[in-house]
Structures are given as C-alpha cells and as structure tokens.
Design an enzyme around this catalytic site. Structure first.
Site, PDB file in Angstrom:
ATOM      1  N   HIS A  50       0.855  -1.184   0.000  1.00  0.00           N
ATOM      2  CA  HIS A  50       0.000   0.000   0.000  1.00  0.00           C
ATOM      3  C   HIS A  50       0.895   1.239   0.000  1.00  0.00           C
ATOM      4  CE1 HIS A  50      -3.977  -1.854   1.715  1.00  0.00           C
ATOM      5  NE2 HIS A  50      -3.576  -2.434   0.613  1.00  0.00           N
ATOM      6  N   GLU A  52       1.337   3.716   2.120  1.00  0.00           N
ATOM      7  CA  GLU A  52       2.057   3.954   3.369  1.00  0.00           C
ATOM      8  C   GLU A  52       3.173   2.930   3.560  1.00  0.00           C
ATOM      9  OE1 GLU A  52      -2.338   5.028   4.051  1.00  0.00           O
ATOM     10  OE2 GLU A  52      -1.195   3.524   2.960  1.00  0.00           O
ATOM     11  N   SER A  77      -7.356   7.616   3.837  1.00  0.00           N
ATOM     12  CA  SER A  77      -7.408   7.109   5.207  1.00  0.00           C
ATOM     13  C   SER A  77      -6.741   5.729   5.296  1.00  0.00           C
ATOM     14  CB  SER A  77      -8.876   7.021   5.645  1.00  0.00           C
ATOM     15  OG  SER A  77      -8.990   6.638   6.983  1.00  0.00           O
ATOM     16  N   CYS A  79      -5.679   1.967   6.008  1.00  0.00           N
ATOM     17  CA  CYS A  79      -6.350   0.705   6.317  1.00  0.00           C
ATOM     18  C   CYS A  79      -5.785   0.119   7.616  1.00  0.00           C
ATOM     19  CB  CYS A  79      -6.164  -0.283   5.170  1.00  0.00           C
ATOM     20  SG  CYS A  79      -4.473  -0.926   5.054  1.00  0.00           S
ATOM     21  N   CYS A  82      -1.896  -0.648   7.344  1.00  0.00           N
ATOM     22  CA  CYS A  82      -1.053   0.544   7.389  1.00  0.00           C
ATOM     23  C   CYS A  82      -1.147   1.232   8.749  1.00  0.00           C
ATOM     24  CB  CYS A  82      -1.435   1.488   6.261  1.00  0.00           C
ATOM     25  SG  CYS A  82      -1.117   0.752   4.627  1.00  0.00           S
TER      26      CYS A  82
END
Length: 150
Positions: A50, A52, A77, A79, A82
């Site tokens: 992802h 991040e 936002s 998950c 992350c």
C-alpha cells in the site's frame, strides 16, 4: 495545498499512471522527506505494498526515535495494515488527504494517541471516486472486499 500532501498526491498520480491504485504517501522528519511511495500492489504483484507501506519501505531502516518524531502524509485514510505499521513504529501524527471514499482505522489511531488530521482535499476525493468508478474490481481487491457476481 500543503507541499508534503502535494508530493503524496503526485505519488498517487504516478501509481495510477503505472496501472496501479492511486494512493500516495510521504514520511517527513524534521521538515525533510525520508520516505515516499505509492500503492504498488499491482505493479509488484505484492500483497502488502500500500502507499504507506511503500513509503516506509523506501524510508529504509531508521532509528525508532526518527519515526517517533515523524509525520506521515497519505492521500487516503489508512487501512488496518497501514495503521498497524503506524502504531508499530510510533508515528505520532498522520495527515490524511481524504476519508470520504474510504474510512480506515482512524478511530484506532486516535485511541492510541496518534494525532489525526483529515483534509478532505477535493483533488484526493475526485481521484479516488474516479478510480473506484472505473476500476471497482481492483479497488475491492485492494481493500480485501469480496464481490459476488451472481
């Protein structure tokens, strides 16, 4: 727009241009970027890359003290995965481009003392809305959703 969020948005656009999911992230320590990245699950055939997580990977090994003074910028936002990494490394502040299209684990982050700021940036929202509308199967895969096709 905050210059670090602008760079996170550029990362997201790069991910989209590569055929991936448009989520970007930047990690900042003492006003300097130490890691930046974008969602590369598709590009790398990865289960965990992802935005991040890519930024953390690109930051490389850092002393715990660095992460405990860092700010993580992300266009969407975070998950559960992350958010877990944010908590694991003790990142104290997260600035989120938007949570309109996806609400991650912001409550958990706040419960654990992380300062969370949500910008509801129209560029971030529009990019994700367009992506979700045009590539729902890829989006659902990224967030672990199962879609029934009956």
């Amino acid at each position: 727009m905050d210059p670090f969020m602008q760079i996170a948005l550029e990362e997201a656009r790069q991910g989209l241009a590569e055929g991936g999911i448009p989520i970007g992230s930047v990690i900042v320590h003492n006003g300097q970027i130490i890691g930046r990245g974008h969602n590369r699950r598709v590009q790398l055939g990865s289960a965990i890359r992802h935005g991040e997580m890519d930024a953390l990977e690109n930051a490389g090994r850092q002393p715990a003290s660095v992460y405990r003074q860092a700010v993580l910028y992300t266009t969407l936002s975070p998950c559960a995965m992350c958010s877990g990494a944010i908590l694991l490394y003790g990142i104290p502040r997260v600035i989120i481009g938007e949570n309109h299209t996806f609400m991650g684990e912001e409550a958990l982050l706040r419960e654990r003392g992380v300062q969370v700021e949500v910008l509801q940036d129209p560029h971030c929202i529009a990019m994700m809305e367009n992506f979700i509308a045009t590539r729902p199967e890829l989006w659902n895969e990224d967030i672990g959703e199962t879609v029934c096709s009956t």
